[in-house]
Design a protein around this motif. Structure first.
Motif, PDB file in Angstrom:
ATOM      1  N   ASP A  47       0.924  -0.948   0.474  1.00 42.47           N
ATOM      2  CA  ASP A  47      -0.052  -0.299  -0.134  1.00 42.47           C
ATOM      3  C   ASP A  47       1.002   1.199  -0.403  1.00 42.47           C
ATOM      4  O   ASP A  47       0.426   2.245  -1.035  1.00 42.47           O
ATOM      5  CB  ASP A  47      -1.087   0.450   1.423  1.00 42.47           C
ATOM      6  N   LEU A  48       2.049   1.607   0.855  1.00 40.19           N
ATOM      7  CA  LEU A  48       2.628   2.195   0.917  1.00 40.19           C
ATOM      8  C   LEU A  48       3.354   2.493  -0.656  1.00 40.19           C
ATOM      9  O   LEU A  48       3.487   3.512  -0.628  1.00 40.19           O
ATOM     10  CB  LEU A  48       3.464   2.246   1.711  1.00 40.19           C
ATOM     11  N   ALA A  81       2.451   1.441  -3.965  1.00 40.76           N
ATOM     12  CA  ALA A  81       1.177   2.045  -4.370  1.00 40.76           C
ATOM     13  C   ALA A  81       0.675   3.379  -3.787  1.00 40.76           C
ATOM     14  O   ALA A  81       0.624   4.454  -5.166  1.00 40.76           O
ATOM     15  CB  ALA A  81      -0.306   1.268  -4.331  1.00 40.76           C
ATOM     16  N   ARG A  82       0.656   3.764  -2.963  1.00 41.20           N
ATOM     17  CA  ARG A  82      -0.015   5.557  -2.575  1.00 41.20           C
ATOM     18  C   ARG A  82       2.075   6.141  -3.227  1.00 41.20           C
ATOM     19  O   ARG A  82       2.136   7.545  -3.455  1.00 41.20           O
ATOM     20  CB  ARG A  82       0.245   5.857  -1.544  1.00 41.20           C
ATOM     21  N   GLY A  83       3.578   5.617  -3.758  1.00 40.22           N
ATOM     22  CA  GLY A  83       4.354   6.619  -4.271  1.00 40.22           C
ATOM     23  C   GLY A  83       5.191   6.730  -3.197  1.00 40.22           C
ATOM     24  O   GLY A  83       6.435   7.746  -3.450  1.00 40.22           O
ATOM     25  N   ALA A 127      -2.977   4.896   7.325  1.00 41.54           N
ATOM     26  CA  ALA A 127      -4.268   5.566   7.604  1.00 41.54           C
ATOM     27  C   ALA A 127      -5.874   5.626   8.508  1.00 41.54           C
ATOM     28  O   ALA A 127      -5.704   4.396   8.609  1.00 41.54           O
ATOM     29  CB  ALA A 127      -4.541   5.882   6.273  1.00 41.54           C
TER      30      ALA A 127
END
Length: 82
Positions: free
Chosen positions: A61-62, A64-66, A82
């Motif tokens: 997830d980290l 994927a958020r760039g 989050a």
């Protein structure tokens, strides 16, 4: 994570990064994949398959958020929740 464990982790990370930089150029591109394989096995042995899956999902997830974990600094993946 205790302060001593974080300090030891940061030291290990610096030593590994230095070792990767010292690899022959033709091996350097493979170092990330090799380290990922070693890491996955070590995390599974340390926390078990279910928790390792959660850790790697948070890492996914980290990314994927760039966002990218720093190479020279220990982080807790929960700081990115989050």
């Amino acid at each position: 994570m205790s302060d001593e464990r974080v300090a030891n982790l940061q030291r290990a990370m610096r030593l590994i990064l230095d070792a990767v930089e010292d690899l022959p150029a033709e091996c350097r591109d493979l170092a990330g994949n090799a380290l990922l394989n070693i890491t996955a096995e070590a995390v599974v042995q340390d926390v078990g398959c279910v928790e390792a899956g959660r850790i790697f999902a948070r890492l996914g997830d980290l990314l994927a958020r760039g966002l990218q974990p720093p190479a020279r600094e220990a982080i807790t993946l929960s700081v990115f929740d989050a």
